[in-house]
Design an enzyme around this catalytic site. Structure first.
Site, PDB file in Angstrom:
ATOM      1  N   TYR A 118      -0.440  -2.821   0.703  1.00  0.00           N
ATOM      2  CA  TYR A 118      -0.564  -2.766   2.161  1.00  0.00           C
ATOM      3  C   TYR A 118      -1.905  -3.319   2.641  1.00  0.00           C
ATOM      4  CZ  TYR A 118       3.590   0.171   1.829  1.00  0.00           C
ATOM      5  OH  TYR A 118       4.847   0.636   1.565  1.00  0.00           O
ATOM      6  N   ASP A 143       3.315   7.946  -6.105  1.00  0.00           N
ATOM      7  CA  ASP A 143       3.596   7.310  -7.406  1.00  0.00           C
ATOM      8  C   ASP A 143       2.334   7.115  -8.241  1.00  0.00           C
ATOM      9  OD1 ASP A 143       6.490   6.775  -7.424  1.00  0.00           O
ATOM     10  OD2 ASP A 143       6.042   5.641  -5.612  1.00  0.00           O
ATOM     11  N   HIS A 172       1.433  -7.549  -5.350  1.00  0.00           N
ATOM     12  CA  HIS A 172       2.726  -7.160  -4.793  1.00  0.00           C
ATOM     13  C   HIS A 172       2.585  -6.804  -3.325  1.00  0.00           C
ATOM     14  CE1 HIS A 172       2.316  -2.636  -4.635  1.00  0.00           C
ATOM     15  NE2 HIS A 172       1.269  -2.969  -5.332  1.00  0.00           N
ATOM     16  N   TYR A 230       8.152   1.227   8.295  1.00  0.00           N
ATOM     17  CA  TYR A 230       7.359   2.443   8.499  1.00  0.00           C
ATOM     18  C   TYR A 230       5.883   2.206   8.187  1.00  0.00           C
ATOM     19  CZ  TYR A 230       6.107   3.998   3.743  1.00  0.00           C
ATOM     20  OH  TYR A 230       5.525   4.116   2.510  1.00  0.00           O
ATOM     21  N   ARG A 231       5.588   1.094   7.524  1.00  0.00           N
ATOM     22  CA  ARG A 231       4.217   0.851   7.053  1.00  0.00           C
ATOM     23  C   ARG A 231       4.195  -0.594   6.577  1.00  0.00           C
ATOM     24  NH1 ARG A 231       1.746   4.286   1.973  1.00  0.00           N
ATOM     25  NH2 ARG A 231      -0.462   3.893   2.351  1.00  0.00           N
TER      26      ARG A 231
END
Ligand code: ADP
Length: 511
Positions: A73, A134, A373, A454-455
């Site tokens: 992100y 995670d 990623h 959502y993000r």
């Protein structure tokens, strides 16, 4: 010239730091698109206030991080190139309270899941669990503020918070909830307090720096049992989601549950894509299935990792229902955990869903050399037709842009997120461009069908904010009004979540 200097700075920083706190370690854009000019390390709320006042005086953009992992992100990077990163994690890392009777804690930004877990163990509080995402190396506070999730019944990290201390963009400090009452004794017990509840203004926002945050902690449920079901065909998806919905709402499926595509399991082997296939485009399905046949769970299309909590008789009641429902899918199998080796990924999920921090999840980033990623994370109803629609969008766009995809459906309670992880080689600009183009296309495709993320990564915040466009973008305008009121000089994380202060708006910063 400025760009060249910043590029050089970015390169030096990336060489110097493994886990950077100056830029995005998983950069899907150019490495220097989102890079800090400096990092400061305050040690107290008062020092944060001093920094914020100084930023106002000199009109310097600042960008708070707690630990700065935020993988996929944007990492530690600021949205505005050259902003000063306020790294709260390094020196503001105290666990201020763990209350064993109320099962609550109060932490500073630098407290990681590992640190909180270890402290609870060290104090011998066997009756308290924490909830972990995670990857356990991140910040308890940072993850909650950015609305990350975990995998026990307390997986809604934001929802489990009670009480915040926040330095506002002008340097004042406030406490929310019961913390606003001098001498209160219930800060971590009753989140709303009295009157308007501003907490939400400080989540995924640029309206304050959170310096303390309280949480409820889950009591040890008195036993737990991880389980894994596999399903053979991709077409099983719709029926599976229909089975999951009522079970999850009734909390027979008790934790934020994961329905993972088999490609993710192949990725988790940690081997590079070239080990399996060297052609262009997506790795063909038959190759993925050939690899899956050799894995402990055998060949399948989908895997459901869940956890049942409580003493054996309680677990049995719920597990019997779950088994009966899942076995309605032809070819479904329940994997016997006693057949799985100690290093099987199943045990990683077992630990994560019982509140033990882990570091294994990102093994699939090795799919490409120098891997990074980025995630497409739309929210939808828990319906077969929605799962299929999102799955179609993701597959179609990844095929168009020659990308493999690693998807998981994550069922919260009444909604689910599809998380599609896209792995790319950070040194391969064509692949990075494709990753960005596919994300942009997926976001637009999804919005047209009523799905919003959502993000997201810094690079897509403007686009996603613009998809939340009901009533001619009334919500974004409202957020901008609040921003201009609370942050008149526009110094605090400009552009975070697509909210730009007046000084920046419409001047070419949006992307
Ligand atoms: P983690 O290391 O747990 O992934 P980060 O520290 O990277 O979490 O935080 C994620 C995001 O949340 C940051 O990019 C920032 O936008 C926001 N954030 C984190 N900590 C704070 C804080 N203390 N105050 C305000 N916003 C924060």
């Amino acid at each position: 010239m400025r760009r060249r200097i910043l590029k050089l700075v970015g390169q030096v920083l990336s060489i110097c730091t493994l886990d950077p706190n100056t830029h995005d370690g998983m950069h899907v854009a150019e490495e220097d698109d989102f890079v800090a000019s400096a990092v400061v390390y305050p040690s107290s709320t008062e020092e944060v206030q001093t920094i914020v006042r100084w930023a106002n005086e000199h009109r310097i953009p600042i960008s708070p991080i707690s630990i700065g992992r935020n993988y996929g992100y944007g990492g530690a990077a600021p949205r505005v190139r050259g902003a000063v990163v306020i790294d709260l994690g390094r020196r503001m890392n105290r666990i201020l309270d763990i209350n064993p009777d109320d099962c609550t804690c109060l932490v500073e930004p630098g407290v990681t899941y590992f640190a909180l877990y270890e402290e609870i163990q060290a104090r011998g509080y066997k009756h308290i669990w924490i909830d972990v995402p995670d990857i356990g190396g991140g910040s308890v506070l940072g993850n909650a503020v950015d609305r990350g999730v975990g995998y026990t019944p307390y997986g809604d990290h934001w929802g489990m918070h009670s009480g915040m201390e926040v330095v506002l963009p002008t340097g004042e400090v406030i406490r929310t909830g019961m913390g606003a009452l001098q001498g209160n004794n219930s800060w971590q017990l009753f989140a709303p307090g009295f009157g308007p509840t501003p907490d939400g203004l400080f989540s995924q926002s640029n309206l304050g720096i959170v310096t303390k945050m309280g949480f409820g902690l889950m009591p040890n449920p008195g036993g737990h049992e991880a389980y894994l079901f596999t399903f053979p065909r991709e077409e099983d998806l719709a029926q599976l989601i229909e089975i999951i919905r009522p079970l999850r709402i009734a909390m027979i499926l008790e934790n934020v549950a994961q329905l993972r595509h088999v490609s993710l399991q192949v990725g988790l082997e940690g081997k590079p894509r070239s080990h399996y296939y060297n052609g262009k485009g997506r790795v063909p399905d038959n190759i993925i299935h050939d690899v899956a046949k050799k894995l402990s769970h055998g060949d399948c299309a989908w895997l459901y990792y869940g956890m049942s909590y409580g003493p054996p008789e309680i677990r049995k009641y719920k597990l019997d229902i779950i088994e009966k429902e899942f076995m309605k899918i032809p070819g479904a199998r329940r994997i016997d955990p006693s057949t799985l080796p100690a290093d099987d990924y199943f045990w990683v999920r077992d630990r994560v869903a019982s509140g033990v921090p882990e570091l294994e999840e990102l093994r699939w980033v090795n799919w490409h050399p120098n891997g990074g990623h980025v995630a497409f994370s739309p929210v939808s109803p828990v319906r077969g037709k929605d799962a299929t629609a999102l799955w179609d969008i993701a597959r179609r766009r990844c095929e168009e842009f020659d990308l493999d995809l690693f998807p998981t459906f994550v069922v919260g309670l009444r909604e689910m997120h599809l998380i599609v992880e896209i792995v790319f080689n950070r040194d391969d600009s064509v692949m990075r461009n494709n990753a960005r183009a596919s994300l942009r296309a997926m976001i637009d495709d999804a919005a047209k069908q009523g799905y919003g993320e959502y993000r997201t990564h810094l690079a897509f915040m403007d686009q996603i904010a613009s998809t939340y466009n009901w009533n001619d973008g009334a919500l974004l305008r409202f957020n901008e009004r609040i921003k201009d009121c609370l942050d008149p000089n526009g110094i605090m994380a400009p552009g975070k979540s697509g909210v730009w202060p007046a000084r920046y708006r419409g001047r070419g910063w949006e992307m």
